[in-house]
Design a protein around this motif. Structure first.
Motif, PDB file in Angstrom:
ATOM      1  N   THR A  54       0.851  -1.192   0.000  1.00  0.00           N
ATOM      2  CA  THR A  54       0.000   0.000   0.000  1.00  0.00           C
ATOM      3  C   THR A  54       0.883   1.238   0.000  1.00  0.00           C
ATOM      4  N   ASN A  55       0.428   2.294  -0.678  1.00  0.00           N
ATOM      5  CA  ASN A  55       1.312   3.441  -0.887  1.00  0.00           C
ATOM      6  C   ASN A  55       0.535   4.761  -0.859  1.00  0.00           C
ATOM      7  N   ASP A  56       1.195   5.800  -1.349  1.00  0.00           N
ATOM      8  CA  ASP A  56       0.588   7.138  -1.338  1.00  0.00           C
ATOM      9  C   ASP A  56      -0.702   7.216  -2.155  1.00  0.00           C
ATOM     10  N   ASP A  57      -0.811   6.416  -3.211  1.00  0.00           N
ATOM     11  CA  ASP A  57      -2.005   6.474  -4.046  1.00  0.00           C
ATOM     12  C   ASP A  57      -3.259   6.133  -3.250  1.00  0.00           C
ATOM     13  N   GLY A  58      -3.148   5.156  -2.340  1.00  0.00           N
ATOM     14  CA  GLY A  58      -4.296   4.793  -1.528  1.00  0.00           C
ATOM     15  C   GLY A  58      -4.741   5.930  -0.623  1.00  0.00           C
TER      16      GLY A  58
END
Length: 479
Positions: free
Chosen positions: A227-231
């Protein structure tokens, strides 16, 4: 238990950690509990007739600790994944063996986890229950939590199905509404799912269900490779982030994501032992402090780590200070005053967790607060004295064996180092059944292979110095 079976309790003469903004330490102080609340705090209190007296002298009285992220269903596999990476964890639970857990296996793990939490002075636990393949599994989880006299939050999740599928099912929604409508002060409800960063944002449907139910959401965020910044951006831009949102780990996020979390009032549950060992990213307390984001602590899962928050406090202090020293050394500088202090991690382990759950009535020792309390005292231990820096003693010296007394909601659930109202023999029998089931289902070879993953080959650097050269040099020097 009924409300009228509570006997008033007074903890006499302890060193009280108020856990307030002033980080007050109150030596020689009594704490009186009447019903489910703290009635009075002060020296030599007068108490009602029939009050149970507990000698807290030479001990520390503090709020019950709050764990905001624990996969309780996995506790029956205690220590099995000690040598795993996060990838191996994902493969074992998400892709291969997690589906073999029956409802009774979830119950066994939850019962064991709930008991060990109380034993270690953790009075509130968020059961990040992502092994709920069906509502039968969920019913088993709830039954287990209600069978042990702690305070819990069931964070419902299902790693065997996408969150937009299980959250919109009629079975889940009926179960969730029943639990929410029960308004049980000892058993709250959340939804637990992750946001992968898919531009289509399929998790939107799960957020909408949570909003309709009026329940908080907790997510694993900032996990390396998952999971990353886009989420964070997707959930933020859709308007789903708010102060009730608890982000777990948040270890590999950009400053933009931390700003979004801070701006919407969310908090982060840091699982330092997990982040250090599994590989989610470096424990982010240094970044969270820089962005003004509230912190709570958690232990993650006993398939790897210890199930207490003493270890969490200790490892969090170590990781934060290590980062501070490394950053300074890289610039040729020296840290002369540590930024993170012992009283801050004690706050995170108690009041920080309570705030993350919206429970302003938990996490501190003050009149009117819920009586979730811990007495740390062990007269048989040489580590129990001298008691010079109480916050530092809790963070660096104490351990679960020093937890003498625990109260939850005004009731004594651990007394003189022994749990009260917990049938450990029955729990052991249930856990043994789960282990036997999983071992036989997987087969001996797969069972052993899962526990002992391959060790990568290590290259040893060529050493330009040899023992013979060193020895001959020494000999010549002596001659």
């Amino acid at each position: 238990m009924s409300d009228d079976d509570r006997t008033p309790v007074v903890l006499r003469g302890g060193t009280v950690l108020a856990v307030d903004d002033a980080h007050r330490v109150l030596p020689g102080t009594d704490v009186l509990v009447v019903g489910d609340r703290i009635e009075a705090v002060g020296p030599a209190l007068e108490v009602p007739a029939g009050t149970r007296e507990i000698d807290a002298r030479n001990g520390i009285v503090m709020p019950g600790m709050v764990d905001t992220h624990r996969h309780m269903w996995q506790t029956a596999m205690r220590g099995y994944g000690a040598d795993w990476t996060l990838t191996q964890y994902f493969v074992w639970y998400y892709l291969e063996s997690g589906r073999h857990f029956r409802p009774q296996d979830v119950r066994a793990g939850n019962r064991l986890a709930a008991a060990e939490a109380l034993d270690a002075g953790v009075t509130t636990v968020v059961d990040w229950s992502h092994g709920l393949q069906s509502t039968e599994h969920a019913e088993a989880a709830v039954d287990a939590l209600r069978s042990v006299p702690g305070r819990h939050v069931l964070a419902y999740g299902n790693i065997q199905q996408a969150p937009w599928e299980w959250s919109t099912s009629a079975d889940f929604q009926a179960f969730a509404r029943r639990l929410v409508d029960a308004r049980d002060d000892l058993l709250a409800f959340q939804m637990a799912f992750d946001v992968t960063g898919d531009p289509a944002f399929p998790e939107k449907a799960a957020y909408e269900v949570a909003r309709e139910l009026g329940v908080p959401v907790t997510t694993h965020a900032g996990v390396w490779g998952a999971t990353n910044d886009d989420g964070i951006r997707l959930a933020h831009d859709a308007g789903f982030l708010d102060p009730s949102h608890v982000f777990v780990h948040a270890a590999t996020l950009s400053s933009d994501s931390y700003h979004r979390i801070a701006a919407t009032g969310g908090s982060v549950s840091v699982s330092t032992e997990s982040e250090q060992s599994a590989g989610q990213g470096y424990p982010p307390t240094w970044a969270l402090r820089a962005h003004g984001i509230p912190v709570s602590l958690s232990m993650d899962t006993s398939v790897w780590w210890s199930g207490d928050l003493f270890s969490a406090m200790r490892s969090t202090l170590g990781a934060d200070r290590s980062r501070e020293h490394m950053d300074a050394h890289a610039k040729g500088e020296t840290v002369t005053n540590a930024a993170l202090r012992a009283e801050q991690v004690v706050d995170w382990a108690t009041r920080g967790g309570a705030r993350a759950l919206g429970r302003t009535d938990l996490g501190s020792v003050a009149v009117g607060q819920k009586a979730d309390l811990v007495l740390i005292k062990n007269d048989d231990s040489p580590v129990s004295f001298p008691l010079l820096h109480p916050h530092g003693h809790v963070a660096f010296q104490a351990q679960r064996g020093d937890v003498h007394t625990v109260l939850v909601d005004g009731r004594v659930v651990k007394s003189e180092h022994k749990l009260v109202g917990v049938d450990l023999a029955a729990i052991r029998h249930e856990v043994d059944d789960t282990v036997s089931h999983l071992r036989s289902t997987l087969g001996a070879e797969a069972w052993a292979a899962g526990m002992h993953p391959a060790v990568p080959e290590a290259a040893v650097l060529d050493n330009p110095y040899t023992y013979t050269d060193y020895a001959s040099g020494t000999t010549h020097g002596q001659g």
